[in-house]
Write a protein that holds these residues in place. Structure first.
Motif, PDB file in Angstrom:
ATOM      1  N   THR A  63       0.867  -1.171   0.000  1.00 23.70           N
ATOM      2  CA  THR A  63       0.000   0.000   0.000  1.00 23.70           C
ATOM      3  C   THR A  63       0.907   1.226   0.000  1.00 23.70           C
ATOM      4  OG1 THR A  63      -0.102   0.204   2.425  1.00 23.70           O
ATOM      5  CG2 THR A  63      -1.740  -1.237   1.350  1.00 23.70           C
ATOM      6  N   ASP A  64       0.409   2.334  -0.512  1.00 12.24           N
ATOM      7  CA  ASP A  64       1.211   3.557  -0.578  1.00 12.24           C
ATOM      8  C   ASP A  64       0.298   4.747  -0.328  1.00 12.24           C
ATOM      9  OD1 ASP A  64       3.308   5.258  -0.855  1.00 12.24           O
ATOM     10  OD2 ASP A  64       3.455   5.098  -3.037  1.00 12.24           O
ATOM     11  N   THR A  65      -0.116   4.888   0.937  1.00  4.23           N
ATOM     12  CA  THR A  65      -1.046   5.955   1.319  1.00  4.23           C
ATOM     13  C   THR A  65      -0.338   7.122   1.992  1.00  4.23           C
ATOM     14  OG1 THR A  65      -1.487   4.909   3.454  1.00  4.23           O
ATOM     15  CG2 THR A  65      -2.901   4.261   1.610  1.00  4.23           C
ATOM     16  N   GLY A  66       0.985   7.055   2.102  1.00 13.04           N
ATOM     17  CA  GLY A  66       1.719   8.157   2.706  1.00 13.04           C
ATOM     18  C   GLY A  66       1.693   8.181   4.214  1.00 13.04           C
ATOM     19  N   ARG A  67       1.398   7.048   4.838  1.00  8.36           N
ATOM     20  CA  ARG A  67       1.379   6.996   6.303  1.00  8.36           C
ATOM     21  C   ARG A  67       2.789   7.200   6.864  1.00  8.36           C
ATOM     22  NH1 ARG A  67      -3.936   7.864   6.529  1.00  8.36           N
ATOM     23  NH2 ARG A  67      -5.211   6.045   5.950  1.00  8.36           N
ATOM     24  N   ALA A  68       2.836   7.589   8.135  1.00  7.45           N
ATOM     25  CA  ALA A  68       4.117   7.870   8.770  1.00  7.45           C
ATOM     26  C   ALA A  68       4.909   6.606   9.091  1.00  7.45           C
ATOM     27  CB  ALA A  68       3.898   8.677  10.049  1.00  7.45           C
ATOM     28  N   GLU A  69       4.231   5.477   9.125  1.00  4.67           N
ATOM     29  CA  GLU A  69       4.867   4.227   9.524  1.00  4.67           C
ATOM     30  C   GLU A  69       4.590   3.151   8.487  1.00  4.67           C
ATOM     31  OE1 GLU A  69       5.307   2.795  13.947  1.00  4.67           O
ATOM     32  OE2 GLU A  69       3.446   1.978  13.158  1.00  4.67           O
ATOM     33  N   ARG A  70       5.587   2.296   8.250  1.00  8.12           N
ATOM     34  CA  ARG A  70       5.398   1.171   7.325  1.00  8.12           C
ATOM     35  C   ARG A  70       5.753  -0.126   8.038  1.00  8.12           C
ATOM     36  NH1 ARG A  70       4.465  -0.115   2.212  1.00  8.12           N
ATOM     37  NH2 ARG A  70       4.388   2.080   1.567  1.00  8.12           N
ATOM     38  N   VAL A  71       4.894  -1.121   7.832  1.00 10.30           N
ATOM     39  CA  VAL A  71       5.051  -2.437   8.454  1.00 10.30           C
ATOM     40  C   VAL A  71       5.166  -3.485   7.356  1.00 10.30           C
ATOM     41  CG1 VAL A  71       3.974  -4.164   9.933  1.00 10.30           C
ATOM     42  CG2 VAL A  71       3.733  -1.732  10.476  1.00 10.30           C
ATOM     43  N   ILE A  72       6.082  -4.426   7.527  1.00 15.98           N
ATOM     44  CA  ILE A  72       6.174  -5.582   6.623  1.00 15.98           C
ATOM     45  C   ILE A  72       5.479  -6.761   7.276  1.00 15.98           C
ATOM     46  CG2 ILE A  72       7.749  -7.319   5.663  1.00 15.98           C
ATOM     47  CD1 ILE A  72       9.797  -5.096   5.258  1.00 15.98           C
ATOM     48  N   ILE A  73       4.655  -7.447   6.504  1.00 10.59           N
ATOM     49  CA  ILE A  73       4.090  -8.732   6.915  1.00 10.59           C
ATOM     50  C   ILE A  73       4.592  -9.765   5.918  1.00 10.59           C
ATOM     51  CG2 ILE A  73       1.998 -10.091   7.211  1.00 10.59           C
ATOM     52  CD1 ILE A  73       0.594  -7.644   8.199  1.00 10.59           C
ATOM     53  N   ALA A  74       5.339 -10.746   6.418  1.00  9.95           N
ATOM     54  CA  ALA A  74       6.035 -11.664   5.517  1.00  9.95           C
ATOM     55  C   ALA A  74       5.709 -13.116   5.830  1.00  9.95           C
ATOM     56  CB  ALA A  74       7.547 -11.448   5.610  1.00  9.95           C
ATOM     57  N   GLY A  75       5.675 -13.918   4.779  1.00 12.79           N
ATOM     58  CA  GLY A  75       5.474 -15.353   4.938  1.00 12.79           C
ATOM     59  C   GLY A  75       6.035 -16.091   3.740  1.00 12.79           C
ATOM     60  N   HIS A  76       6.596 -17.265   3.974  1.00  6.76           N
ATOM     61  CA  HIS A  76       7.176 -18.021   2.859  1.00  6.76           C
ATOM     62  C   HIS A  76       6.130 -18.936   2.230  1.00  6.76           C
ATOM     63  CE1 HIS A  76       7.669 -21.801   5.222  1.00  6.76           C
ATOM     64  NE2 HIS A  76       8.074 -21.023   6.214  1.00  6.76           N
ATOM     65  N   LEU A  77       6.251 -19.097   0.923  1.00  5.09           N
ATOM     66  CA  LEU A  77       5.303 -19.885   0.144  1.00  5.09           C
ATOM     67  C   LEU A  77       5.653 -21.365   0.104  1.00  5.09           C
ATOM     68  CD1 LEU A  77       4.859 -17.538  -2.970  1.00  5.09           C
ATOM     69  CD2 LEU A  77       3.299 -17.778  -1.016  1.00  5.09           C
ATOM     70  N   ASP A  78       6.891 -21.713   0.382  1.00  2.54           N
ATOM     71  CA  ASP A  78       7.323 -23.090   0.177  1.00  2.54           C
ATOM     72  C   ASP A  78       7.052 -23.974   1.381  1.00  2.54           C
ATOM     73  OD1 ASP A  78       9.343 -21.595   1.538  1.00  2.54           O
ATOM     74  OD2 ASP A  78      10.806 -23.172   1.127  1.00  2.54           O
ATOM     75  N   THR A  79       7.092 -25.263   1.135  1.00  5.53           N
ATOM     76  CA  THR A  79       6.932 -26.278   2.176  1.00  5.53           C
ATOM     77  C   THR A  79       8.055 -27.308   2.046  1.00  5.53           C
ATOM     78  OG1 THR A  79       5.627 -27.855   0.873  1.00  5.53           O
ATOM     79  CG2 THR A  79       4.414 -26.069   1.976  1.00  5.53           C
ATOM     80  N   VAL A  80       8.185 -28.114   3.072  1.00  3.96           N
ATOM     81  CA  VAL A  80       9.042 -29.297   2.971  1.00  3.96           C
ATOM     82  C   VAL A  80       8.327 -30.325   2.093  1.00  3.96           C
ATOM     83  CG1 VAL A  80      10.112 -28.873   5.197  1.00  3.96           C
ATOM     84  CG2 VAL A  80       8.047 -30.289   5.082  1.00  3.96           C
ATOM     85  N   PRO A  81       8.990 -31.422   1.693  1.00  2.66           N
ATOM     86  CA  PRO A  81       8.312 -32.447   0.883  1.00  2.66           C
ATOM     87  C   PRO A  81       7.103 -33.051   1.605  1.00  2.66           C
ATOM     88  CG  PRO A  81      10.684 -32.717   0.749  1.00  2.66           C
ATOM     89  CD  PRO A  81      10.433 -31.681   1.808  1.00  2.66           C
ATOM     90  N   ALA A  82       6.140 -33.492   0.818  1.00  2.00           N
ATOM     91  CA  ALA A  82       4.924 -34.078   1.377  1.00  2.00           C
ATOM     92  C   ALA A  82       5.222 -35.383   2.102  1.00  2.00           C
ATOM     93  CB  ALA A  82       3.904 -34.312   0.261  1.00  2.00           C
TER      94      ALA A  82
END
Length: 359
Positions: A63-82
């Motif tokens: 998002t790019d609304t010009g807020r004073a603070e920026r937060v990252i929310i991160a998560g990985h897409l991969d998994t170990v083998p089934a």
């Protein structure tokens, strides 16, 4: 297809459980995330309030609304083998399946937030990245940091690793090393003419067995260290007394130690042996006194716990961004055949983060 497209759904969102199941049922073993990354990118591009960038098989939406603070929310897409744990299975208040806990439940929460929060009170960068479960040189965050470091600039990062919907602060560092014990080769028919390195290694193994892990308290959190032999290799043939024995060890060290201090600590325990460090990555201090971290912890109403393990909070910390772990699922279930994510934790994480980000 990841069902977040407003053209397919009038409100632009599907139920969180259905979304998590769709993610689990889309295979994405490390190195094979392209299909899931395509679906995530397509779903996010459908929302005009997000700017979307693709880096390899990682997807960043902002998002790019010009807020004073920026937060990252991160998560990985991969998994170990089934491990016979596909497709997903819903059993009461638990959703079972490959990656449900580690960490497609957290990814589902992040995707719902990305789609639903058009005007957050804090600007948000959502990072869905590849190859977290394999060697660090393939990690998607590392590639983003190298190719587009501007995308990872923020005041705080939330890594949605499973933490039982609580805050796990900081993380341990990791050191892998080989300890070589020397002997003298001989024919086994005349073994007294040699020195068996495998037998000599018993003293080093006994020292490991007798070793007491240190407990180090930082910001009121106790990080318990661990030093373990994880492999022992000796011998070239059944009729040869081995002249070398290599003990591979894994040290999980408190984040107050630097990689150099961790190496010195290990070498001091085995001064008479050859020690070759094969990999070392720093941990991350909890940083509970830092403003952005303290603000989020207070908003979540959580009692912080130490992260016993390594996560990419260390990578964000190295970039100068305070970070913590917060996500649905029991971390002790990660990589197990029976992993699951509790439905209640999915909804709780989404509700609390939406309230904090949306004001």
């Amino acid at each position: 297809m990841i069902p977040l497209d407003p053209a397919a759904n009038p409100v632009g969102l599907v139920d969180l459980v259905d979304l998590t199941r769709a993610l689990v049922d889309t295979p994405s073993e490390s190195g094979d995330e392209a299909g899931l990354a395509d679906a995530v990118e397509s779903a996010l591009r459908a929302h005009p309030h997000l700017g979307v960038v693709r880096v390899g098989n990682s997807v960043v939406a902002r998002t790019d609304t010009g807020r004073a603070e920026r937060v990252i929310i991160a998560g990985h897409l991969d998994t170990v083998p089934a491990a016979g744990n596909l497709p997903s299975r819903l059993d009461g208040e638990r959703l079972y399946g490959l990656g449900a806990c580690d960490m497609k439940g957290g990814v589902a929460v992040a995707l719902r937030l990305a789609a639903g929060l058009a005007a957050p009170v804090r600007d948000v960068t959502y990072v869905f990245y590849e190859c977290e479960e394999v060697a660090g040189d393939r990690n998607g965050l590392k590639r983003i940091a190298a190719d587009r470091p501007d995308l990872l600039e923020a005041d705080l990062a939330i890594l949605m690793e499973p933490s039982d919907a609580g805050v796990e602060a900081g993380c341990q560092g990791v050191l892998n090393a080989d300890i070589t014990v020397r002997g003298e080769r001989a024919h086994t028919a005349r073994s007294w003419m040699g020195v068996n390195a495998a037998h000599r290694a018993a003293a080093a193994l006994r020292r490991l067995d007798d070793h007491s892990a240190e407990r180090i308290v930082i910001d009121g959190l106790e990080y318990r260290e661990g030093l373990n032999a994880v492999a022992v290799r000796a011998g070239i043939a059944d009729n040869v007394v081995p002249d070398t024995c290599v003990i591979s060890v894994n040290l999980r060290f408190a984040p107050s130690r630097s990689p150099e201090q961790a190496e010195a600590y290990l070498r001091a325990l085995f001064p008479e042996y050859e020690v070759e460090v094969t990999e070392v990555v720093p941990g991350a201090l909890p940083g509970l006194g830092q403003g952005p971290v303290a603000s989020l912890v207070e908003a979540l109403g959580a009692v912080p716990r130490p992260k016993l393990g390594w996560t990419d909070v260390a990578r964000f910390t190295a970039l100068g961004t305070p970070a913590l772990n917060y996500g649905p699922g029991d971390p002790t279930l990660a990589h197990t055949a029976g992993e699951y994510v509790p439905i209640g934790q999915l909804r709780e994480c989404e509700r609390r983060l939406a309230a904090w980000l949306g004001g």
